[in-house]
Design an enzyme around this catalytic site. Sequence first.
Site, PDB file in Angstrom:
ATOM      1  N   GLU A   1       7.608   3.807  -5.039  1.00 18.27           N
ATOM      2  CA  GLU A   1       8.100   2.716  -4.191  1.00 18.27           C
ATOM      3  C   GLU A   1       9.381   2.064  -4.719  1.00 18.27           C
ATOM      4  O   GLU A   1       9.474   0.846  -4.831  1.00 18.27           O
ATOM      5  CB  GLU A   1       7.002   1.662  -4.005  1.00 18.27           C
ATOM      6  CG  GLU A   1       5.745   2.245  -3.370  1.00 18.27           C
ATOM      7  CD  GLU A   1       4.567   1.276  -3.313  1.00 18.27           C
ATOM      8  OE1 GLU A   1       4.747   0.087  -3.608  1.00 18.27           O
ATOM      9  OE2 GLU A   1       3.464   1.723  -2.989  1.00 18.27           O
TER      10      GLU A   1
ATOM     11  N   ASN B   1       6.953   8.982  -5.195  1.00 19.12           N
ATOM     12  CA  ASN B   1       5.907   8.596  -4.237  1.00 19.12           C
ATOM     13  C   ASN B   1       6.317   7.332  -3.482  1.00 19.12           C
ATOM     14  O   ASN B   1       6.784   6.360  -4.092  1.00 19.12           O
ATOM     15  CB  ASN B   1       4.627   8.315  -5.049  1.00 19.12           C
ATOM     16  CG  ASN B   1       3.385   8.173  -4.200  1.00 19.12           C
ATOM     17  OD1 ASN B   1       3.131   9.004  -3.322  1.00 19.12           O
ATOM     18  ND2 ASN B   1       2.606   7.127  -4.437  1.00 19.12           N
TER      19      ASN B   1
ATOM     20  N   HIS C   1      -0.034   5.391   4.436  1.00 15.52           N
ATOM     21  CA  HIS C   1      -0.799   4.190   4.827  1.00 15.52           C
ATOM     22  C   HIS C   1      -0.406   3.843   6.256  1.00 15.52           C
ATOM     23  O   HIS C   1       0.651   3.256   6.490  1.00 15.52           O
ATOM     24  CB  HIS C   1      -0.454   3.012   3.915  1.00 15.52           C
ATOM     25  CG  HIS C   1      -0.976   3.158   2.521  1.00 15.52           C
ATOM     26  ND1 HIS C   1      -2.317   3.141   2.222  1.00 15.52           N
ATOM     27  CD2 HIS C   1      -0.337   3.320   1.339  1.00 15.52           C
ATOM     28  CE1 HIS C   1      -2.489   3.285   0.918  1.00 15.52           C
ATOM     29  NE2 HIS C   1      -1.298   3.407   0.354  1.00 15.52           N
TER      30      HIS C   1
ATOM     31  N   GLU D   1      -1.891   8.866  -0.306  1.00 16.18           N
ATOM     32  CA  GLU D   1      -2.690   7.629  -0.211  1.00 16.18           C
ATOM     33  C   GLU D   1      -3.107   7.370   1.234  1.00 16.18           C
ATOM     34  O   GLU D   1      -2.983   6.257   1.742  1.00 16.18           O
ATOM     35  CB  GLU D   1      -1.860   6.431  -0.715  1.00 16.18           C
ATOM     36  CG  GLU D   1      -1.288   6.609  -2.101  1.00 16.18           C
ATOM     37  CD  GLU D   1      -0.582   5.360  -2.639  1.00 16.18           C
ATOM     38  OE1 GLU D   1      -0.727   4.276  -2.042  1.00 16.18           O
ATOM     39  OE2 GLU D   1       0.105   5.491  -3.657  1.00 16.18           O
TER      40      GLU D   1
ATOM     41  N   ASP E   1      -4.693   6.370   4.544  1.00 16.95           N
ATOM     42  CA  ASP E   1      -5.720   5.594   5.242  1.00 16.95           C
ATOM     43  C   ASP E   1      -5.097   5.033   6.510  1.00 16.95           C
ATOM     44  O   ASP E   1      -3.877   5.008   6.649  1.00 16.95           O
ATOM     45  CB  ASP E   1      -6.368   4.497   4.372  1.00 16.95           C
ATOM     46  CG  ASP E   1      -5.402   3.498   3.769  1.00 16.95           C
ATOM     47  OD1 ASP E   1      -4.226   3.451   4.185  1.00 16.95           O
ATOM     48  OD2 ASP E   1      -5.831   2.735   2.881  1.00 16.95           O
TER      49      ASP E   1
HETATM   50  O1  G3I Z   1      -9.030  -6.212 -12.115  1.00 15.30           O
HETATM   51  C1  G3I Z   1      -9.100  -7.501 -11.505  1.00 15.30           C
HETATM   52  C2  G3I Z   1     -10.442  -8.089 -11.716  1.00 15.30           C
HETATM   53  O2  G3I Z   1     -10.634  -8.281 -13.095  1.00 15.30           O
HETATM   54  C3  G3I Z   1     -10.554  -9.389 -10.935  1.00 15.30           C
HETATM   55  O3  G3I Z   1     -11.853  -9.883 -11.050  1.00 15.30           O
HETATM   56  C4  G3I Z   1     -10.207  -9.175  -9.457  1.00 15.30           C
HETATM   57  C5  G3I Z   1     -10.216 -10.467  -8.678  1.00 15.30           C
HETATM   58  O4  G3I Z   1      -9.364 -10.401  -7.571  1.00 15.30           O
HETATM   59  O5  G3I Z   1      -8.941  -8.614  -9.375  1.00 15.30           O
HETATM   60  C6  G3I Z   1      -8.880  -7.351 -10.019  1.00 15.30           C
HETATM   61  O6  G3I Z   1      -7.624  -6.789  -9.840  1.00 15.30           O
HETATM   62  C7  G3I Z   1      -7.338  -6.299  -8.556  1.00 15.30           C
HETATM   63  C8  G3I Z   1      -7.121  -4.794  -8.649  1.00 15.30           C
HETATM   64  O7  G3I Z   1      -6.677  -4.274  -7.400  1.00 15.30           O
HETATM   65  C9  G3I Z   1      -8.385  -4.046  -9.070  1.00 15.30           C
HETATM   66  O8  G3I Z   1      -9.380  -4.243  -8.128  1.00 15.30           O
HETATM   67  C10 G3I Z   1      -6.074  -6.985  -8.056  1.00 15.30           C
HETATM   68  O9  G3I Z   1      -6.341  -8.345  -7.814  1.00 15.30           O
HETATM   69  C11 G3I Z   1      -5.590  -6.317  -6.791  1.00 15.30           C
HETATM   70  O10 G3I Z   1      -4.316  -6.850  -6.494  1.00 15.30           O
HETATM   71  C12 G3I Z   1      -5.456  -4.813  -6.997  1.00 15.30           C
HETATM   72  O11 G3I Z   1      -5.052  -4.241  -5.770  1.00 15.30           O
HETATM   73  C13 G3I Z   1      -4.583  -2.899  -5.847  1.00 15.30           C
HETATM   74  C14 G3I Z   1      -3.144  -2.832  -5.361  1.00 15.30           C
HETATM   75  O12 G3I Z   1      -2.699  -1.492  -5.359  1.00 15.30           O
HETATM   76  C15 G3I Z   1      -2.230  -3.668  -6.253  1.00 15.30           C
HETATM   77  O13 G3I Z   1      -0.899  -3.466  -6.008  1.00 15.30           O
HETATM   78  C16 G3I Z   1      -5.455  -2.045  -4.936  1.00 15.30           C
HETATM   79  O14 G3I Z   1      -6.781  -1.988  -5.483  1.00 15.30           O
HETATM   80  C17 G3I Z   1      -4.876  -0.633  -4.837  1.00 15.30           C
HETATM   81  O15 G3I Z   1      -5.572   0.076  -3.848  1.00 15.30           O
HETATM   82  C18 G3I Z   1      -3.410  -0.709  -4.435  1.00 15.30           C
HETATM   83  O16 G3I Z   1      -2.888   0.608  -4.420  1.00 15.30           O
HETATM   84  C19 G3I Z   1      -1.518   0.751  -4.009  1.00 15.30           C
HETATM   85  C20 G3I Z   1      -0.970   1.968  -4.737  1.00 15.30           C
HETATM   86  O17 G3I Z   1      -1.165   1.825  -6.130  1.00 15.30           O
HETATM   87  C21 G3I Z   1       0.510   2.183  -4.396  1.00 15.30           C
HETATM   88  N1  G3I Z   1       0.720   2.260  -2.989  1.00 15.30           N
HETATM   89  C22 G3I Z   1       0.143   1.175  -2.187  1.00 15.30           C
HETATM   90  C23 G3I Z   1      -1.342   1.020  -2.510  1.00 15.30           C
HETATM   91  C24 G3I Z   1      -1.965  -0.046  -1.634  1.00 15.30           C
HETATM   92  O18 G3I Z   1      -1.406  -1.300  -1.915  1.00 15.30           O
END
Ligand code: G3I
Length: 397
Positions: free
Chosen positions: A170, A216, A258, A289, A291
């Site tokens: 990105e 990517n 997405h 990715e 969905d």
């Molecule tokens: O790990 C913490 C946890 O300790 C805490 O309790 C919880 C409370 O909110 O947050 C947890 O972290 C979260 C993490 O995912 C793990 O679940 C973050 O808040 C959350 O922001 C994070 O989101 C991820 C996101 O990327 C962040 O940018 C999504 O799971 C993940 O699916 C998403 O994936 C991205 C790809 O890497 C790149 N392309 C887009 C895609 C979708 O956004």
Amino acid sequence: MTLRRWIAAGAVAVATVAALNVAPAAAGRPYDPTRQSLRDLAQRHGLHIGTAVDTKALADPADPRYRELAGSEFSTVTAENEMKWESLEPTRGSYDWGPADQLVAFAAAHHQRVRGHVLVWHNQLPTWLTDGVVDGSIGTAELRAILRDHVTAVVTHFRGRIWQWDVVNEAVSDPWDTPATLHYKGFWAEHLGPGYIADAFRWARAADPKALLFYNDYNIEAFGSGDPANDKTQFVYEMARDLRARGVPIDGIGSQGHLGTQYVNYDTFGVSAALKRFAGLGLATAFTEVDVRSQLTEGVRAGDSAEINPRLQASAANFGVLLRACLSSPHCLSFTLWGFTDRHSWVPGWFSDPPEGLATVYDENYRPKLAYQELKAELIYSGPPFVLPRVPQRPHR
Ligand code: G3I
């Protein structure tokens, strides 16, 4: 397409179908392809079907179906979060490989390949790094050295166990950003300039000569105006062409996929054309990715089929477009879902106003949705002459 490849492809298809027919028939049951897993059906095309994995769900003894399906339906896995910088190096100089290693071990136990995600991205960076840059304690030269060391340490740790790395993720802006003219955006471009992209590929190659190295991004499923000032696919295409021309070791383009049922209606031909143009640069492609989310209106939440069914149909159609396009290009090596069940999907947590969801191919109770059946149908009913086995990609030096 040479005559030789057509014949070879036909022979592979016939042999595979014959093999698939023989085993179950010998067990006394007629062969029924609809009972096969996605991964088995994709194998006939040499295609890998993958999913992003939520490692907490994978380890949850109260949720065994998640682990079962992650292991049985897919032939590649991606860590949804555990290979990101904040997860691997939360404290400077101290790496926590545990959760990522566990996923790699899971993959090995289930004969799966691993997509490494992600080496260089502007999100989910550790605060020691971002704070250090903001307060001036980390200057430009040190930042570049930190990035080099991170790429080297991570790729070296997993050397030989990662099939495809998302090296840079990105890096390009969107038309809704400011300025609207597409440009290199985010933390790394702002602090190091766009040269970090070529650097990252070179450092990754030095640490693992065999992994396939991918750029990517999202919203690069099809070409638009053809003007790199506002067509992101064209911008990325020109970037990749330039990297190739300069001998930078990039091997593939990952198109995230997405999609949302409320957005663009892509058609198979447009998506297929984009994949083929990237292949024309000597690059592999992959959907990384996938969905397809929908708005959860009041009617959807109340269980009104008049609102739910059109969304499920539109979602299935979009999944089908991307898979069909991937199958149409023998250089499209893998098709990865960003999670496979609505029980564990990033979408509801991210889109709350209006709420969105229904983005994956199994519902919250692991019932396969229309999208799942259509992916299967696509894998079953496609073949030569227009769908041929994949052409393996050789890593560029
Ligand atoms: O790990 C913490 C946890 O300790 C805490 O309790 C919880 C409370 O909110 O947050 C947890 O972290 C979260 C993490 O995912 C793990 O679940 C973050 O808040 C959350 O922001 C994070 O989101 C991820 C996101 O990327 C962040 O940018 C999504 O799971 C993940 O699916 C998403 O994936 C991205 C790809 O890497 C790149 N392309 C887009 C895609 C979708 O956004």
